[in-house]
Every structure is written in structure tokens, then in C-alpha cells.
Write an enzyme that holds these catalytic residues in place. Sequence first.
Site, short mmCIF file in Angstrom:
data_model
loop_
_atom_site.label_atom_id
_atom_site.label_comp_id
_atom_site.label_asym_id
_atom_site.label_seq_id
_atom_site.Cartn_x
_atom_site.Cartn_y
_atom_site.Cartn_z
N HIS A 177 92.35 71.95 -28.57
CA HIS A 177 92.34 72.18 -27.11
C HIS A 177 90.90 72.28 -26.56
O HIS A 177 90.54 73.28 -25.96
CB HIS A 177 93.13 73.47 -26.76
N ILE A 178 90.13 71.23 -26.83
CA ILE A 178 88.73 71.23 -26.38
C ILE A 178 88.40 70.06 -25.46
O ILE A 178 87.24 69.92 -25.06
CB ILE A 178 87.72 71.23 -27.55
N ASP A 217 95.32 66.97 -28.43
CA ASP A 217 94.40 68.09 -28.19
C ASP A 217 95.15 69.38 -27.87
O ASP A 217 94.55 70.44 -27.85
CB ASP A 217 93.48 67.71 -27.01
N ILE A 257 92.26 64.15 -13.28
CA ILE A 257 91.84 63.63 -14.60
C ILE A 257 92.30 62.19 -14.78
O ILE A 257 91.54 61.34 -15.27
CB ILE A 257 92.37 64.53 -15.73
N GLY A 310 88.74 69.50 -22.45
CA GLY A 310 88.15 69.89 -21.17
C GLY A 310 86.88 70.70 -21.32
O GLY A 310 86.27 71.09 -20.32
N GLU A 323 99.57 77.46 -29.82
CA GLU A 323 98.12 77.43 -30.04
C GLU A 323 97.64 78.84 -30.34
O GLU A 323 98.01 79.76 -29.61
CB GLU A 323 97.41 76.87 -28.81
N THR A 338 96.23 65.08 -23.81
CA THR A 338 95.33 66.20 -23.53
C THR A 338 95.96 67.12 -22.49
O THR A 338 95.30 68.01 -21.98
CB THR A 338 94.00 65.69 -22.93
N ASP A 389 102.86 58.10 -11.17
CA ASP A 389 102.82 59.49 -10.71
C ASP A 389 103.91 59.62 -9.65
O ASP A 389 103.91 58.87 -8.67
CB ASP A 389 101.43 59.78 -10.10
P1 NAD Z 1 96.08 67.30 -11.06
O1 NAD Z 1 96.95 68.32 -10.40
O2 NAD Z 1 94.89 66.78 -10.33
O3 NAD Z 1 96.99 66.02 -11.47
C1 NAD Z 1 98.23 66.14 -12.09
C2 NAD Z 1 99.09 64.98 -11.59
O4 NAD Z 1 100.30 64.95 -12.33
C3 NAD Z 1 99.47 65.11 -10.11
O5 NAD Z 1 99.03 63.98 -9.39
C4 NAD Z 1 101.00 65.19 -10.13
O6 NAD Z 1 101.62 64.55 -9.04
C5 NAD Z 1 101.31 64.49 -11.44
N1 NAD Z 1 102.63 64.78 -11.97
C6 NAD Z 1 103.38 65.89 -11.80
N2 NAD Z 1 104.57 65.74 -12.42
C7 NAD Z 1 104.57 64.51 -13.00
C8 NAD Z 1 105.51 63.76 -13.76
N3 NAD Z 1 106.72 64.27 -14.03
N4 NAD Z 1 105.14 62.54 -14.19
C9 NAD Z 1 103.95 62.01 -13.90
N5 NAD Z 1 103.01 62.67 -13.15
C10 NAD Z 1 103.33 63.89 -12.72
O7 NAD Z 1 95.67 67.93 -12.46
P2 NAD Z 1 94.52 67.45 -13.45
O8 NAD Z 1 93.26 68.17 -13.15
O9 NAD Z 1 94.50 65.96 -13.50
O10 NAD Z 1 95.08 68.05 -14.84
C11 NAD Z 1 96.30 67.60 -15.41
C12 NAD Z 1 96.73 68.53 -16.54
O11 NAD Z 1 95.82 68.37 -17.63
C13 NAD Z 1 96.64 70.03 -16.20
O12 NAD Z 1 97.82 70.47 -15.57
C14 NAD Z 1 96.44 70.65 -17.56
O13 NAD Z 1 97.71 70.99 -18.12
C15 NAD Z 1 95.80 69.56 -18.41
N6 NAD Z 1 94.40 69.87 -18.77
C16 NAD Z 1 94.07 70.00 -20.08
C17 NAD Z 1 92.76 70.25 -20.45
C18 NAD Z 1 92.35 70.37 -21.91
O14 NAD Z 1 91.28 70.89 -22.21
N7 NAD Z 1 93.16 69.90 -22.83
C19 NAD Z 1 91.77 70.38 -19.46
C20 NAD Z 1 92.14 70.23 -18.14
C21 NAD Z 1 93.46 69.96 -17.79
#
Ligand code: NAD
Length: 310
Positions: free
Chosen positions: A285-286, A261, A155, A288, A266, A235, A174
Site C-alpha cells: 500500500h505505497i 498494492d 488518479i 500513493g 492490511e 492500487t 466511469d
Molecule cells: P476520485 O474520487 O477522484 O475518482 C474516483 C472515480 O471513481 C470517480 O470519478 C467515480 O465516479 C468513479 N467510480 C465510482 N464508482 C465507480 C464504479 N462502480 N466503477 C467505475 N468508476 C467508479 O478518487 P481518486 O483520487 O482518483 O482515487 C481513487 C481511489 O484510489 C481512492 O478512493 C482510494 O481508494 C484509492 N487510492 C489508493 C492509494 C494507494 O496508495 N494505494 C492512494 C490514493 C488513492
Amino acid sequence: MTRARIVICEFMDERAVAQLGAAHDVLYDPQLVGDAARLRAEAGQADVLIVRNLTQVRGELLAAMARCKVVGRLGVGLDNIDLAACEARGIKVIPASGANALSVAEYVVASTMMLLRGAFASTEAVAAGQWPRAALSNGREAAGQTLGIIGFGSIGQTTARLALGLGMRVIAYDPALMPDAPVFAQTGVQYGHLDDLISASDAVTLHVPLVDATRGLFSAARIGQMKKGAVLINTSRGHIVDISALSAALRSGHLGGAAIDVFDAEPLPASAVLQGCPNLLLTPHISGLSMQSNERVSFMIAERVLESLK
Ligand code: NAD
């Protein structure tokens, strides 16, 4: 496996459900998550359980899943699943990696633009015959502003691509990436240490999983480090941003806006801390969820589950 029993206890695109049903026995009941006893009974008969983020796959539910070999997750955050216990029981967990990234990234960019510009909360005033033109003439363009991205995975990188297209400067942090990781040169995103990124950004967006290292990451101290007038977008998950500190920073004018979000609890119960807070966008929480992401997420999980059952 010849014909497996698949239980889907939260909503899924019905054509993806039909794809599973063509080869296996499927129970699709998006309300099942709300009935803990029936969920335990049905999950106890399942070879595969498919969930979104409401189902807590741990404790009593996991103990009841005697036959289960696969948990499909219609999304990416895995904090609602006890991964260690699943591994110990030989249960494979399949997330929909990347399938909702664009939906979240568009939400982030749209809310960042709305908050920087600050001109979209005037509907009531304009309809009532007021004309708050002077007050709303000093918003900021996104181009030229700095976006700080914390968590540069699927993301985070998709958000960077959209923000760069708007002419924003993008910095990312990261811990899994070194400053010389090829992704920075490939994308045109600058690497930033966490503290530098926070103090240099006009907008900060969080894309980290909820794990021990990220719980409380955006504390009062970190919010205090942000530039005056900057905006914060979360998010990722609740428990990462200190909501009381955020509210205080918005009310004092230290922050220029926030979009949230995801919440510690929740659905969010009525919150005096958040009600009446200025320049705050709240969504349930929408970020995504969109028509297209629901389709992508559902078909990705259907296909990966079918593959795992071969
Ligand atoms: P992803 O696994 O592709 O990326 C997450 C990144 O965070 C990784 O590169 C990881 O190395 C990094 N990370 C881990 N610990 C960290 C830290 N302490 N500081 C900084 N970076 C760190 O996951 P993604 O698909 O990008 O999703 C990220 C998060 O978003 C998910 O885990 C989920 O909780 C949340 N999400 C929310 C929604 C929503 O609808 N609100 C939808 C999708 C995902």
C-alpha cells in the site's frame, strides 16, 4: 476557533505539523493509531483528528470524539471513515483530493511497463552467470498497447495523461461520466462500457473508491473476460479484486501479470495463494506514497484544517 486541540495519529510531514502547531495545540504521535485505548482518550479531547488510512473512524472511536468538529484525511480513500455517522454528528471530513494522484499514476505506468516487457526479474539469473536472453526477448512495448482505466477521477485521469505520453491507446469507464462528457474529447481518451473495456485492454487499472458498487467488481468472471496475456493493476482498495481468482489466472497463464498494492487485510498475512505466483508484483500500500506526495498531502490537509478552524 482561537486555539484548537489537534491530534494527529499517523505520520505527517513535520513541517506541515509545525504549520498547525504555530496556531493551535498539536499532539503529533504517528504511533498513536496502534494504541486503541490511548487513541480514544486523546481523540476525546480533540477538536480536530488527522488520520491516514489505518485509523478506523467509526464505532467506539467516533463515539469518544465528543468535541471533534473536523477529521483531516492524509489521502483520498474514505472507506476507513464512517461518513454517514460523521455527518450526523456535524463532523466535517477533509480529504487530500488529488494530492497523491501523480505518485499513484507513476506507479501504475511503471508496473504496466515492467509487466508488459517481462524482462526485469532476471537479476538472480544474470548474476549467477546464466544468460536468459532468448526467453526475455519477446516482451511488449507499451506504445500501441491499450490501457483500460476503470474509475476516471483524479488518479485515472493523471494515469491516462502519462500513458498517452507513452503512445498507449487509452479507454476509460466511469459511471459518473456519459460517453459525451467533455473530458474524453479534452484528453484524447476513448469512452468504453465496462465489459468492452475489459475485453479490449492489454492492461487494466482500477481507480475506484471501495463502496458497495465496487466491492467484488473484479470477480473471477471479470478476470476471465480479460484478454489472454493482459495485465491487471490494482492500487484502489482491497475487496475489489478476487485475489484467489487472480492467482489462478496468473498460474494458468491466462493473465500475463499483475501488480497489487492494496489487500483485503492490511498488513497482508502470509498468503499461500500469492506465494510463488508468477509475474506478480506486490507492494505494501505505497503507490500513493512518495517524498513529494507526502509533502503535498500534508500541506494540503494542514491548510484546509487551518481554513476550517477560522
Ligand atoms: P476520485 O474520487 O477522484 O475518482 C474516483 C472515480 O471513481 C470517480 O470519478 C467515480 O465516479 C468513479 N467510480 C465510482 N464508482 C465507480 C464504479 N462502480 N466503477 C467505475 N468508476 C467508479 O478518487 P481518486 O483520487 O482518483 O482515487 C481513487 C481511489 O484510489 C481512492 O478512493 C482510494 O481508494 C484509492 N487510492 C489508493 C492509494 C494507494 O496508495 N494505494 C492512494 C490514493 C488513492
